[in-house]
Write an enzyme that holds these catalytic residues in place. Structure first.
Site, PDB file in Angstrom:
ATOM      1  NE  ARG A   1       7.014  -7.197 -21.107  1.00  0.00           N
ATOM      2  CZ  ARG A   1       6.968  -8.284 -20.380  1.00  0.00           C
ATOM      3  NH1 ARG A   1       7.807  -8.453 -19.379  1.00  0.00           N
ATOM      4  NH2 ARG A   1       6.093  -9.228 -20.622  1.00  0.00           N
ATOM      5  N   GLY A   2       4.194  -5.908 -18.753  1.00  0.00           N
ATOM      6  CA  GLY A   2       3.541  -6.946 -17.967  1.00  0.00           C
ATOM      7  C   GLY A   2       2.617  -6.285 -16.964  1.00  0.00           C
ATOM      8  CB  ALA A   3      -0.988  -6.759 -16.257  1.00  0.00           C
TER       9      ALA A   3
ATOM     10  NE  ARG B   1       1.170  -0.389 -22.867  1.00  0.00           N
ATOM     11  CZ  ARG B   1       1.832  -1.544 -22.939  1.00  0.00           C
ATOM     12  NH1 ARG B   1       3.013  -1.658 -22.369  1.00  0.00           N
ATOM     13  NH2 ARG B   1       1.316  -2.567 -23.559  1.00  0.00           N
TER      14      ARG B   1
ATOM     15  CD  GLN C   1       6.605  -8.403 -25.805  1.00  0.00           C
ATOM     16  OE1 GLN C   1       6.609  -8.994 -26.882  1.00  0.00           O
ATOM     17  NE2 GLN C   1       5.745  -7.438 -25.533  1.00  0.00           N
TER      18      GLN C   1
ATOM     19  CG  ASP D   1      -1.838  -7.407 -20.235  1.00  0.00           C
ATOM     20  OD1 ASP D   1      -1.183  -6.410 -19.913  1.00  0.00           O
ATOM     21  OD2 ASP D   1      -1.329  -8.430 -20.724  1.00  0.00           O
TER      22      ASP D   1
ATOM     23  CG  ASN E   1      -1.865 -12.626 -22.323  1.00  0.00           C
ATOM     24  OD1 ASN E   1      -1.423 -11.900 -21.449  1.00  0.00           O
ATOM     25  ND2 ASN E   1      -1.167 -13.614 -22.839  1.00  0.00           N
ATOM     26  CE  LYS E   2       2.235  -8.132 -25.473  1.00  0.00           C
ATOM     27  NZ  LYS E   2       2.207  -6.666 -25.701  1.00  0.00           N
TER      28      LYS E   2
END
Length: 347
Positions: free
Chosen positions: A51-53, A94, A197, A238, A248-249
């Site tokens: 995960r993470g762009a 995603r 996370q 993201d 973002n998250k």
């Protein structure tokens, strides 16, 4: 410049296979999983193995290599048509992370130039994407750290480090550079529900590199800021729109509002591949929602009353007016506006 506090890689190509650190198992277990086809790579992206762009984009690029291998074996003379289904599967894994589509488009742009077996050409391209990401993170780390005062305590959200990128990290790259240079003395990390996370990944990364970290629940951020313990909030992104709004998250927007009220600076650190000039502002960003079970359960155990429902958006949008600086490998934009961001897009 020699980089310090840089010991981890979450996406690894070795022995003609793709390996990912299974981030669902951290911090209890440091396990690599191997992938040899595009379908399993897409599933790993969707299921949050990676995960993470930036890391998602890099993983997808390697997924194209695996897809091309299979397509060429199945139909050497028609692999560009055969690969289409796998490309679509990867693209749908995603939807919010713009880096995913960016990486796939960059890989697909090479197809028409390839004669014969495409694997070596596409592998070199995927490895270049990862190497460029690491180099960009080193640059952003130094650029972003330049905004920090001496002896700073900073707060970060989600995970933006080596686990979320090709290596070193975006927001955590700034933090790594700032700590190495003596500007940062301590890091606070939000837990980041529901996938934790911050607790599972960011705290683990910083502990691996001997950077002092204190974990907090999201609800403690306001009190921490009120006590005057935080100089900057440093987060990743993201997707960044043409006017500087940032997806973002989930929970990032809350931190930005709190930071503005308490006089704390707010920094977003992300590669230029995260910029989406096609979207004028954050209202146009499609926000991914995930299963209610991620909120209602933890480690397979129910944590909510039977019959309760949950709302589980994965991201939120922070308006540009709440952001003090956006840092990319193309430069930094202070107090972003559409006009200022346009110069960055052109760069």
């Amino acid at each position: 410049m020699t980089q310090h506090y840089d010991t981890l890689r979450a996406v690894i190509w070795q022995d003609n296979q793709l390996y990912l650190i299974d981030q669902r198992k951290l911090p209890q277990e440091h396990q690599l999983i191997s992938l040899d086809n595009a379908q399993d790579t897409a599933k790993a992206i969707h299921d949050m193995v990676v995960r993470g762009a930036p890391a998602i984009g890099i993983t997808a690029a390697y997924g194209v290599v695996l897809a091309a291998r299979a397509a060429y074996q199945q139909s050497p003379d028609n692999w560009m048509v055969t690969i289409a289904k796998d490309m679509e599967i990867l693209a749908n894994s995603r939807p919010t992370a713009v880096n995913l589509c960016w990486a796939l488009q960059r890989m697909q742009a090479l197809f028409s130039q390839i004669t014969g077996n495409p694997e070596s050409v596409l592998l070199a391209a995927a490895q270049k994407i990862q190497a460029e990401d690491i180099a960009a993170n080193y640059f952003m780390g130094e650029l972003g750290a330049g905004f920090l005062p001496e002896k700073s305590c900073v707060l970060t959200h989600c995970n933006t480090g080596s686990l979320a990128t090709g290596g070193y990290g975006t927001a955590l790259g700034v933090i790594r550079n700032g700590y190495a240079g003596g500007k940062i003395t301590h890091v606070y990390a939000d837990e980041t529900r529901p996938w934790l996370q911050g607790a599972r990944l960011t705290a683990w990364e910083l502990v691996q590199d001997n950077i002092p970290v204190t974990l907090i629940v999201e609800g403690a951020a306001a009190t921490l800021m009120r006590q005057g313990n935080i100089s900057w909030v440093i987060v990743g992104a993201d997707r960044i729109t043409a006017n500087g709004d940032v997806a973002n998250k989930i929970g990032t927007y809350s931190l930005a509002v709190l930071a503005r009220y308490h006089g704390v600076k707010f920094m977003v650190v992300a590669p230029s591949s995260t910029l989406d000039a096609q979207l004028s502002d954050g209202s146009q960003i499609v926000i991914e929602s995930r299963s209610q079970a991620e909120v209602l359960m933890m480690n397979g155990q129910a944590i909510a009353a039977t019959g309760a429902q949950a709302w589980n958006p994965v991201f939120d949008v922070t308006p540009a007016e709440l952001i003090d600086v956006i840092v990319t490998e193309k430069g930094a934009v202070e107090k972003p506006t559409t006009e200022k961001m346009q110069k960055l897009f052109i760069a």
